[in-house]
Write a protein that holds these residues in place. Structure first.
Motif: not given
Length: 389
Positions: A53, A55, A82-84, A111-112, A122, A125, A128
């Protein structure tokens, strides 16, 4: 004289507490809980998905992502970042880094959906990424600021298979480059181990359970049996919550310190250049650790004062007043405290005299914990990357 007698009694109580902590709290102060050195290679290397995750992590990804993409793993593995909903180009940086590492592990950047109510960012993400991973046998959940040596994944998998573990977690070596980092970081790990002694956590069926969110390898089947990521969706201290969920569902968990050789290193690359960022790191979750209980907060403050602050203060009083019984008891408590802290300071390559500063560091942690409660009641509790929980 009555005041000196009272302080002597309190110093004696502090010494008794330290005798208990040193001998009866799972030998928390030892730093020899590491991955088993005799890790036979499994006959079959299972497929692994590495879920990261992220961000607003564009600044640290160049220091961490190449290590994940360059894992020397004999089986199939891939990285899912996973780009939050970052605002700093995290996804673009990840793609550019992957292009610079030909032959590295495959990278998926995703991306979620928007964050629903009741979830921390977090964990939403992570959920996802886990869903995108599909039917893999193992999931490595790691943070975007954690750099891994090239043999880390293979060592984790071999350790999990050889010991038949459902969750294997390593406490990353945190950054200690600035003066404040060198003062506060070793104590952070020391206090964590005191709260969750690794030996107790690693006992099958034991009540204590803990993990380190920066590096946790979990069997997908065990995670599903524990209710999936949704079972801990609102947890601020998600790593401990994950270990508890897996253990409650009958899984076997293991937590230890990261290895030192570069090829097996698990280390944080996130900088904390001053006291302010370190203060926020601790205070963000300190009151959540106490379940937002004023009673537990009061007990923690009194306990920290008795166990960590009283011995050096009473030692000074004994010296100033010539009260030798007080001096002897207080100095013994401070010496035992220092002795339990020495292994951790050595693990972080700090000089021996640095262990004497633990009372001052404990005072800072006491103030951080109180500040955490204050921020909670002001509605600014566990804040991270623009979100408050």
């Amino acid at each position: 004289m009555a005041a000196v007698t009272a302080v002597t009694a309190l110093a004696g109580l502090s010494l008794a507490c330290w005798l208990w902590l040193a001998c009866g709290q799972g030998l928390f102060w030892r730093t020899d809980v590491r991955l088993p050195p005799d890790r036979p290679d499994p006959a079959h290397w299972p497929e692994v998905a590495i879920v990261v995750p992220a961000r607003d992590e564009a600044a640290v990804l160049p220091l961490s992502l190449p290590g994940l993409l360059g894992q020397k793993y004999p089986g199939r593995a891939r990285v899912i970042l996973v780009d939050d909903h970052s605002s700093d180009g995290t996804a673009q940086v990840a793609h550019a880094l992957a292009a610079e590492i030909p032959g590295g592990l495959p990278l998926t950047v995703t991306t979620p959906p928007p964050l629903p109510e009741g979830w921390t960012g977090k964990l939403w993400a992570v959920r996802h990424g886990v869903e995108l991973a599909g039917e893999v046998e193992l999931l490595l959940l790691t943070d975007a600021d954690i750099a891994h040596g090239p043999q880390t994944l293979a060592a984790l998998v071999a350790g999990a298979r050889s010991q038949r573990l459902d969750l294997v977690s390593q406490m990353a070596r945190l950054r200690t480059e600035t003066g404040w980092e060198r003062l506060i970081v070793p104590a952070f790990v020391y206090f964590f181990a005191q709260l969750y002694p690794f030996r107790w956590s690693n006992r099958p069926g034991g009540r204590t359970a803990a993990a380190a969110g920066g590096c946790s390898l979990v069997r997908r089947e065990a995670l599903e049996r524990a209710g999936g990521v949704a079972a801990i969706r609102g947890a601020v201290i998600d790593d401990v919550s994950l270990a508890r969920a897996v253990k409650r569902a009958g899984g076997r968990t293991w937590l230890g310190l990261a290895e030192r050789p570069d090829e097996l290193a698990v280390r944080s690359v996130r900088p904390y250049p001053g006291l302010g960022p370190l203060w926020r790191m601790v205070s963000r979750s300190a009151y959540a650790q106490l379940r937002h209980s004023p009673v537990l907060l009061l007990g923690t403050v009194l306990g920290l004062a008795l166990i960590y602050l009283l011995p050096p203060v009473a030692t000074a009083v004994g010296l100033a007043t010539g009260a030798w019984p007080l001096l002897a008891v207080a100095a013994a408590a401070w010496a035992l405290m220092t002795a339990t802290y020495l292994p951790m300071t050595r693990y972080y390559d700090r000089p021996t005299p640095a262990a004497l500063l633990l009372p001052f560091t404990a005072l800072l942690y006491l103030l951080m914990t109180v500040d955490s409660a204050v921020q909670h009641y002001r509605g600014r509790g566990a804040a991270w990357k623009g979100r408050t929980y």
